[in-house]
Structure formats: C-alpha cells, structure tokens
Scaffold this active site. Structure first.
Site, mmCIF file in Angstrom:
data_model
loop_
_atom_site.group_PDB
_atom_site.id
_atom_site.type_symbol
_atom_site.label_atom_id
_atom_site.label_comp_id
_atom_site.label_asym_id
_atom_site.label_seq_id
_atom_site.Cartn_x
_atom_site.Cartn_y
_atom_site.Cartn_z
ATOM 1 N N CYS A 193 47.060 -26.884 -13.801
ATOM 2 C CA CYS A 193 46.552 -27.731 -12.713
ATOM 3 C C CYS A 193 45.387 -27.075 -11.986
ATOM 4 O O CYS A 193 44.384 -27.727 -11.675
ATOM 5 C CB CYS A 193 47.653 -28.019 -11.694
ATOM 6 S SG CYS A 193 49.169 -28.715 -12.356
ATOM 7 N N ASP A 194 45.506 -25.781 -11.683
ATOM 8 C CA ASP A 194 44.600 -25.157 -10.716
ATOM 9 C C ASP A 194 43.770 -23.995 -11.245
ATOM 10 O O ASP A 194 42.911 -23.472 -10.523
ATOM 11 C CB ASP A 194 45.416 -24.669 -9.507
ATOM 12 C CG ASP A 194 46.139 -25.806 -8.803
ATOM 13 O OD1 ASP A 194 45.592 -26.924 -8.773
ATOM 14 O OD2 ASP A 194 47.258 -25.585 -8.299
ATOM 15 N N CYS B 53 51.088 -23.825 -10.769
ATOM 16 C CA CYS B 53 50.689 -24.505 -12.013
ATOM 17 C C CYS B 53 49.321 -24.030 -12.470
ATOM 18 O O CYS B 53 48.301 -24.385 -11.873
ATOM 19 C CB CYS B 53 50.691 -26.012 -11.802
ATOM 20 S SG CYS B 53 50.181 -26.952 -13.261
#
Length: 395
Positions: free
Chosen positions: A135-136, A132
């Site tokens: 997300c990261d 992701c």
C-alpha cells in the site's frame, strides 16, 4: 424475529462490494456495520493501486464505496454483531439490537494489524507508520525507513521495500530472524537492508510525520535514536472472527477457510476479504471476494427458495435425484423427464451433484434415487437404474 435474505457483516471493501452485487442481483440486503465505512483503508493516507483511481486517500475511497452501495438502496444498520448461530437449520445473526434470521450470511469483518503499543504509534498512523508495504512503500522513494518484526512477513516485506527506499533497517527483538532460512538469507544478502538485533521500539517521534525511532536494546538497556521517514510494522495480523469463532472451519490463528466460491464449511455462510485465509490482503482482492461471495449467496438463496417450494413445502412430491457428472445418470434423468411428460405423472428432477447439501440434508445416500416426500419428510425411497423402475415406484 426479523427475517432477511442476505445479511452482510462488515462495511469494508469486501462487505460494500457484496452489497452492491447483492442488490444488483435483486436480493433484500442488510449490511451491518460498526464504525466508519471503508474498514482498514481509512488508516491509509494514500491509495495508488485501486484500478481506475490514480490517487485517493483511504477515507475518500471508503466514502465512494459506501455511496455506490447506497445508490442501490442497500440498508445499513449500525450494530454490534455478537454471535452467528445455526438453530434448527436456520442462520441467526445475534446483535446488540436484536436477532435476525438470514437466508444467507456474508462475513466480511476483515482483520487487524497487531500494534506495537509504543508511544507515538497511534498518532502517526497514516503519517509514516504503516502496516502494508504494498500500500505505502512507493511513498518512500529514496528515503531511509525501518521495518519492525522478524517473521517471514517482516523480512519479505523488507526486501520488497528496497525497491523504493534507499535503506531499510529491520528491528528485531531477538538476535536471529524467525523467518525461514531462504527468506532470511535473501534478506541478509540485500545491500540495502541493515538488521538491528535485540532491540525494540520505545517511541515513535515526529512533527506530523515520522522522523525518528527511539530504540532500546533488550540485552544492554542502551537507548538509541534511528532517524527514518517511515516505519512498517509487521508483528502479526489477526482476523475479526469473534462472532463466528468455532462455528466454521478455520486455519490456525482464526483465518476462515473457504472454497473459490467463498463458501465456508457451514451451508449458507460465506466469507469475503481479509478475514479469509488467503495470500494477498488488498482492497482489490477484498472487493473481488465480495463480488464472488454475493453472486454465490444469490445462487444459494435462489436454489434454497426453489428447493423449498419444490421439495419441502408441498403436501406430497415425488423427486428423482441424479448426478450431472455421471453420464449414465444424466441419460436416465432425460428418460425420467420423457416418462413424466408422457404419463402426466409429476416428478421433480433434482441434480444431486449441484444440490449436494440437500442430498445430505435428506440423507439420500447413493444416487440415482427416487423419493416420496410429504411436507418435507421422506416416506419412501428407492435406488433405481431405469425409468421403468421409477414407473413401478409410482404405482
């Protein structure tokens, strides 16, 4: 058979939010989970985009979600849902611990990222291996990273990751991307992106965190090393739709189709979170889906209980069905209500537009229509255009 009002399948952000909203709405809620609460967020080391929580690990956020649902006395059950069936209009959840009849079901089983399956991948999930970018990505500011894949998701996420990383290598097993032309051109024109063609990842190495990728050229067999701080894998996602496959309408790949109320093609079955066909799969969008699904399920359950007690359970009932989006029918419904009050003749007035599934179930066809039911079975019906016609029907 055990009977429940609302059965939620899946204890990720969508399912747990559904449980919170369902319990607050006063519903009897059973949440069936398999494994640790939180779903996919448990494999995310850090989450910085959940509103109100500046920083938390995925596991910490998952625990908070569950504790919140427990606060409202949600009943949790660890079981494997094998199948969802509709039998004679009843919705049945088949598990390895028995069958449950539900007034409504929310499917919140999520999705899973397809993995490469190479050595070192599983060991470094949350330690530099990610699925992701949103997300990261921010955790790799000014570092060199890699993306694996060649479809639209891979090339688009690679472009997104250049907002953070100093260099993004895209590793693809072919000599051209499978992404559409516009996305490919945009990606290849980005000075921070370097494609590595005809190559696959053989091994992910690093002491705790990702440090190096061992690559193999599929044409020459040559082995090489690519030092990186992280690797983002975009070789596909798939929904956990096994228990409902073939029952509800779905897009290619199994992604479940819903409307904005999270209703599937089957009455009383809702879907929320990553299992749906949707554009953005994030914790916040899953939670939003869960809230909508629970409120829609609550409205559906209350409606079904009301309709059953009004139309299907009584020994005899006369009901008038109209459409609330047709002005002439709304006026007629008002006239019918006045006539009912004046004569003392009881007539159940039902908005057939809002209760379209009941109209379909009773096979009423065109509205406005008056029907006489005995124990839920129609014994007579007539399309009417005035209150006087209804009066004649009642004689």
């Amino acid at each position: 058979m055990e009977k429940r009002e609302l059965v939620i399948i899946g204890a990720g952000p969508a399912g747990l939010t559904s449980a919170i909203y369902g319990r607050r709405a006063g519903l009897d809620v059973l949440l069936i989970e398999k494994g640790v609460a939180g779903g996919q967020i448990n494999i995310t080391a850090e989450i910085e985009n959940w509103p109100g929580v500046a920083h938390a690990s995925g596991q910490e956020l998952g625990v908070m979600f569950r504790e919140h649902a427990e606060k409202f006395n949600t009943e949790f059950r660890d079981a494997d849902v094998q199948k969802i069936e509709v039998r004679d209009g009843s919705k049945i959840v088949v598990t390895d611990k028995g069958e449950i009849e539900a007034e409504a079901i929310i499917l919140a089983t999520g999705a899973y990222f397809r993995r490469l399956g190479c050595e070192g991948e599983a060991e470094h999930i949350g330690g530099g291996v990610s699925y992701c970018a949103v997300c990261d990505g921010a955790f790799f500011e000014d570092q060199e990273i890699a993306v694996v894949g060649g479809g639209n998701t891979a090339v688009e996420e690679a472009c997104y990751l250049t907002n953070f990383a100093s260099k993004v290598s895209i590793i693809h097993r072919r000599d051209a991307f499978r992404a559409d032309r516009a996305a490919t051109e945009r990606t290849l024109s980005n000075p921070k992106i370097v494609p590595i063609w005809n190559s696959v990842v053989e091994k992910i190495e690093g002491d705790g965190m990702v440090e190096n990728l061992v690559l193999k050229n599929v044409k020459t067999g040559e082995i090489s090393n690519l030092p990186v701080a992280g690797v983002f894998i975009f070789v596909g996602q798939a929904p956990h739709d096994e228990c409902i496959r073939g029952l509800v309408d779905a897009k290619k790949g199994g992604w479940i189709l819903t409307n904005e109320d999270m209703e599937t093609s089957v009455e009383g079955i809702f879907a929320a979170g990553d299992v749906r066909d949707k554009h953005l799969r994030q914790v916040v969008t899953a939670a939003g889906d869960g809230a909508v699904a629970a409120m829609s399920a609550s409205a559906y359950i209350n409606e079904q209980v009301h309709l059953r007690s009004t139309l299907l359970d009584p020994e005899r009932v006369v009901a008038f069905f109209y459409s609330s989006i047709v002005e002439s029918q709304v006026q007629l419904s008002n006239a019918v209500e006045e006539m009912s009050k004046e004569t003392g003749q009881k007539v159940a007035i039902i908005d057939g537009y809002r209760n379209a599934r009941m109209v379909e179930k009773l096979k009423l066809g065109e509205m406005p229509v008056v029907v006489e039911l005995k124990k839920g079975e129609i014994v007579s019906k007539k399309t009417i255009s005035s209150a006087s016609e209804l009066s004649e029907f009642l004689k």
